[in-house]
Design a protein around this motif. Structure first.
Motif, PDB file in Angstrom:
ATOM      1  N   ALA A 102       0.878  -1.178   0.000  1.00  0.00           N
ATOM      2  CA  ALA A 102       0.000   0.000   0.000  1.00  0.00           C
ATOM      3  C   ALA A 102       0.908   1.219   0.000  1.00  0.00           C
ATOM      4  O   ALA A 102       1.780   1.342   0.864  1.00  0.00           O
ATOM      5  CB  ALA A 102      -0.906  -0.003   1.232  1.00  0.00           C
ATOM      6  N   ASN A 103       0.742   2.065  -0.972  1.00  0.00           N
ATOM      7  CA  ASN A 103       1.618   3.246  -1.096  1.00  0.00           C
ATOM      8  C   ASN A 103       3.097   2.849  -1.060  1.00  0.00           C
ATOM      9  O   ASN A 103       3.900   3.484  -0.389  1.00  0.00           O
ATOM     10  CB  ASN A 103       1.328   4.267   0.000  1.00  0.00           C
ATOM     11  N   LEU A 104       3.433   1.781  -1.743  1.00  0.00           N
ATOM     12  CA  LEU A 104       4.792   1.263  -1.875  1.00  0.00           C
ATOM     13  C   LEU A 104       5.357   0.666  -0.584  1.00  0.00           C
ATOM     14  O   LEU A 104       6.537   0.336  -0.521  1.00  0.00           O
ATOM     15  CB  LEU A 104       5.740   2.333  -2.418  1.00  0.00           C
ATOM     16  N   HIS A 105       4.547   0.521   0.444  1.00  0.00           N
ATOM     17  CA  HIS A 105       4.967  -0.095   1.706  1.00  0.00           C
ATOM     18  C   HIS A 105       4.306  -1.462   1.832  1.00  0.00           C
ATOM     19  O   HIS A 105       3.154  -1.634   1.436  1.00  0.00           O
ATOM     20  CB  HIS A 105       4.544   0.764   2.904  1.00  0.00           C
ATOM     21  N   PRO A 106       5.007  -2.426   2.427  1.00  0.00           N
ATOM     22  CA  PRO A 106       4.351  -3.719   2.655  1.00  0.00           C
ATOM     23  C   PRO A 106       3.087  -3.543   3.496  1.00  0.00           C
ATOM     24  O   PRO A 106       3.085  -2.776   4.458  1.00  0.00           O
ATOM     25  CB  PRO A 106       5.394  -4.521   3.428  1.00  0.00           C
ATOM     26  N   ILE A 107       2.029  -4.225   3.134  1.00  0.00           N
ATOM     27  CA  ILE A 107       0.796  -4.222   3.919  1.00  0.00           C
ATOM     28  C   ILE A 107       0.406  -5.650   4.292  1.00  0.00           C
ATOM     29  O   ILE A 107      -0.272  -5.875   5.287  1.00  0.00           O
ATOM     30  CB  ILE A 107      -0.351  -3.476   3.189  1.00  0.00           C
ATOM     31  N   ILE A 108       0.875  -6.630   3.504  1.00  0.00           N
ATOM     32  CA  ILE A 108       0.697  -8.052   3.817  1.00  0.00           C
ATOM     33  C   ILE A 108       2.029  -8.740   3.532  1.00  0.00           C
ATOM     34  O   ILE A 108       2.606  -8.568   2.453  1.00  0.00           O
ATOM     35  CB  ILE A 108      -0.401  -8.704   2.950  1.00  0.00           C
ATOM     36  N   ALA A 109       2.510  -9.520   4.501  1.00  0.00           N
ATOM     37  CA  ALA A 109       3.763 -10.249   4.305  1.00  0.00           C
ATOM     38  C   ALA A 109       3.685 -11.584   5.031  1.00  0.00           C
ATOM     39  O   ALA A 109       2.949 -11.738   6.011  1.00  0.00           O
ATOM     40  CB  ALA A 109       4.948  -9.443   4.825  1.00  0.00           C
ATOM     41  N   LEU A 110       4.452 -12.537   4.542  1.00  0.00           N
ATOM     42  CA  LEU A 110       4.548 -13.858   5.150  1.00  0.00           C
ATOM     43  C   LEU A 110       6.009 -14.079   5.545  1.00  0.00           C
ATOM     44  O   LEU A 110       6.905 -14.004   4.706  1.00  0.00           O
ATOM     45  CB  LEU A 110       4.084 -14.936   4.172  1.00  0.00           C
ATOM     46  N   VAL A 111       6.223 -14.331   6.828  1.00  0.00           N
ATOM     47  CA  VAL A 111       7.567 -14.460   7.375  1.00  0.00           C
ATOM     48  C   VAL A 111       7.744 -15.858   7.949  1.00  0.00           C
ATOM     49  O   VAL A 111       6.929 -16.304   8.768  1.00  0.00           O
ATOM     50  CB  VAL A 111       7.796 -13.398   8.484  1.00  0.00           C
ATOM     51  N   ASP A 112       8.789 -16.550   7.514  1.00  0.00           N
ATOM     52  CA  ASP A 112       9.149 -17.845   8.096  1.00  0.00           C
ATOM     53  C   ASP A 112       9.890 -17.588   9.398  1.00  0.00           C
ATOM     54  O   ASP A 112      10.756 -16.708   9.472  1.00  0.00           O
ATOM     55  CB  ASP A 112      10.044 -18.640   7.150  1.00  0.00           C
ATOM     56  N   TYR A 113       9.546 -18.372  10.419  1.00  0.00           N
ATOM     57  CA  TYR A 113      10.250 -18.260  11.695  1.00  0.00           C
ATOM     58  C   TYR A 113      10.340 -19.656  12.306  1.00  0.00           C
ATOM     59  O   TYR A 113       9.317 -20.263  12.620  1.00  0.00           O
ATOM     60  CB  TYR A 113       9.532 -17.303  12.642  1.00  0.00           C
ATOM     61  N   GLY A 114      11.544 -20.159  12.413  1.00  0.00           N
ATOM     62  CA  GLY A 114      11.714 -21.538  12.857  1.00  0.00           C
ATOM     63  C   GLY A 114      10.996 -22.453  11.887  1.00  0.00           C
ATOM     64  O   GLY A 114      11.157 -22.350  10.675  1.00  0.00           O
ATOM     65  N   GLN A 115      10.160 -23.334  12.418  1.00  0.00           N
ATOM     66  CA  GLN A 115       9.366 -24.236  11.582  1.00  0.00           C
ATOM     67  C   GLN A 115       8.008 -23.631  11.218  1.00  0.00           C
ATOM     68  O   GLN A 115       7.253 -24.233  10.459  1.00  0.00           O
ATOM     69  CB  GLN A 115       9.146 -25.561  12.320  1.00  0.00           C
ATOM     70  N   GLY A 116       7.700 -22.461  11.757  1.00  0.00           N
ATOM     71  CA  GLY A 116       6.388 -21.861  11.544  1.00  0.00           C
ATOM     72  C   GLY A 116       6.424 -20.626  10.662  1.00  0.00           C
ATOM     73  O   GLY A 116       7.451 -20.300  10.057  1.00  0.00           O
ATOM     74  N   GLN A 117       5.289 -19.944  10.622  1.00  0.00           N
ATOM     75  CA  GLN A 117       5.163 -18.744   9.803  1.00  0.00           C
ATOM     76  C   GLN A 117       4.299 -17.711  10.515  1.00  0.00           C
ATOM     77  O   GLN A 117       3.414 -18.040  11.313  1.00  0.00           O
ATOM     78  CB  GLN A 117       4.514 -19.064   8.462  1.00  0.00           C
ATOM     79  N   VAL A 118       4.571 -16.451  10.157  1.00  0.00           N
ATOM     80  CA  VAL A 118       3.790 -15.325  10.659  1.00  0.00           C
ATOM     81  C   VAL A 118       3.230 -14.586   9.459  1.00  0.00           C
ATOM     82  O   VAL A 118       3.965 -14.223   8.541  1.00  0.00           O
ATOM     83  CB  VAL A 118       4.661 -14.362  11.496  1.00  0.00           C
ATOM     84  N   LEU A 119       1.911 -14.393   9.445  1.00  0.00           N
ATOM     85  CA  LEU A 119       1.263 -13.562   8.436  1.00  0.00           C
ATOM     86  C   LEU A 119       1.117 -12.179   9.047  1.00  0.00           C
ATOM     87  O   LEU A 119       0.463 -12.021  10.090  1.00  0.00           O
ATOM     88  CB  LEU A 119      -0.104 -14.136   8.047  1.00  0.00           C
ATOM     89  N   VAL A 120       1.751 -11.188   8.433  1.00  0.00           N
ATOM     90  CA  VAL A 120       1.762  -9.827   8.955  1.00  0.00           C
ATOM     91  C   VAL A 120       0.790  -8.984   8.137  1.00  0.00           C
ATOM     92  O   VAL A 120       0.883  -8.943   6.905  1.00  0.00           O
ATOM     93  CB  VAL A 120       3.176  -9.210   8.875  1.00  0.00           C
ATOM     94  N   LEU A 121      -0.130  -8.326   8.839  1.00  0.00           N
ATOM     95  CA  LEU A 121      -1.114  -7.449   8.198  1.00  0.00           C
ATOM     96  C   LEU A 121      -0.974  -6.056   8.790  1.00  0.00           C
ATOM     97  O   LEU A 121      -1.082  -5.878  10.007  1.00  0.00           O
ATOM     98  CB  LEU A 121      -2.542  -7.954   8.435  1.00  0.00           C
ATOM     99  N   GLY A 122      -0.760  -5.069   7.946  1.00  0.00           N
ATOM    100  CA  GLY A 122      -0.623  -3.696   8.407  1.00  0.00           C
ATOM    101  C   GLY A 122      -1.940  -3.024   8.734  1.00  0.00           C
ATOM    102  O   GLY A 122      -1.946  -1.884   9.196  1.00  0.00           O
ATOM    103  N   ASP A 123      -3.060  -3.721   8.518  1.00  0.00           N
ATOM    104  CA  ASP A 123      -4.374  -3.167   8.859  1.00  0.00           C
ATOM    105  C   ASP A 123      -5.340  -4.310   9.121  1.00  0.00           C
ATOM    106  O   ASP A 123      -5.522  -5.185   8.273  1.00  0.00           O
ATOM    107  CB  ASP A 123      -4.905  -2.286   7.727  1.00  0.00           C
ATOM    108  N   ILE A 124      -5.979  -4.298  10.266  1.00  0.00           N
ATOM    109  CA  ILE A 124      -6.951  -5.336  10.598  1.00  0.00           C
ATOM    110  C   ILE A 124      -8.159  -5.274   9.664  1.00  0.00           C
ATOM    111  O   ILE A 124      -8.861  -6.258   9.476  1.00  0.00           O
ATOM    112  CB  ILE A 124      -7.375  -5.246  12.079  1.00  0.00           C
ATOM    113  N   GLY A 125      -8.375  -4.142   9.015  1.00  0.00           N
ATOM    114  CA  GLY A 125      -9.475  -3.988   8.064  1.00  0.00           C
ATOM    115  C   GLY A 125      -9.360  -4.902   6.855  1.00  0.00           C
ATOM    116  O   GLY A 125     -10.335  -5.104   6.137  1.00  0.00           O
ATOM    117  N   LEU A 126      -8.189  -5.476   6.623  1.00  0.00           N
ATOM    118  CA  LEU A 126      -8.022  -6.429   5.526  1.00  0.00           C
ATOM    119  C   LEU A 126      -8.809  -7.713   5.768  1.00  0.00           C
ATOM    120  O   LEU A 126      -9.046  -8.481   4.851  1.00  0.00           O
ATOM    121  CB  LEU A 126      -6.540  -6.751   5.326  1.00  0.00           C
ATOM    122  N   LEU A 127      -9.236  -7.935   7.010  1.00  0.00           N
ATOM    123  CA  LEU A 127      -9.981  -9.140   7.365  1.00  0.00           C
ATOM    124  C   LEU A 127     -11.493  -8.916   7.378  1.00  0.00           C
ATOM    125  O   LEU A 127     -12.247  -9.779   7.815  1.00  0.00           O
ATOM    126  CB  LEU A 127      -9.518  -9.653   8.736  1.00  0.00           C
TER     127      LEU A 127
END
Length: 150
Positions: A102-127
């Motif tokens: 959004a505006n050239l900034h990440p707004i949704i990203a998927l990050v691997d951490y250990g054996q798991g993953q984190v879905l990062v959302l810059g706005d709860i309104g995306l849900l």
């Protein structure tokens, strides 16, 4: 404020193969309404996020539509998403895959951490399901299916 024990439990959950969604919002939200005051806790999530290479930053992303060019399963049939206007919180990731901006900034990203993953959302309104041309409901369904296969 989270205790060290709570932070460690969440971190270990992801590290051991869990799937976690981290989100923030610029404005305080109540009963699906944005309040006019800024959410002073918008970066408190960093107590957990920074352990996994994620950092929510100061500022607001002044947009309401997000377009994704990602071919990741999470974005399937969800290329156009709506978010709350002027509510996105910019973030940065040390590593991972940016799924939408959004505006050239990440707004949704998927990050691997250990054996798991984190879905990062810059706005709860995306849900939120806005109907019409926005594909937010497809995105939420994709998250549910993706999480259930992990």
């Amino acid at each position: 404020m989270w205790s060290e024990e709570e932070l460690s439990l969440l971190e270990q959950y992801v590290k051991a193969g869990g799937f976690l969604i981290l989100t923030s919002s610029y404005a305080n939200l109540a009963m699906n309404r944005m309040l006019s005051d800024a959410n002073e806790d918008s970066r408190m999530i960093n107590m957990l996020a920074e352990r996994m290479g994620i950092r929510f930053k100061l500022g607001v992303l002044n947009t309401e539509m997000v377009k994704s060019d990602s071919n990741h399963y999470l974005m399937e049939e969800a290329q156009y998403l709506k978010m709350f206007t002027s509510n996105g919180v910019p973030f940065e990731i040390a590593s991972g895959q940016v799924l939408a901006t959004a505006n050239l900034h990440p707004i949704i990203a998927l990050v691997d951490y250990g054996q798991g993953q984190v879905l990062v959302l810059g706005d709860i309104g995306l849900l939120v399901d806005y109907g019409a041309d926005a594909k937010n409901l497809n995105f939420v369904k994709n998250i549910a299916r993706y999480a259930s296969t992990r």
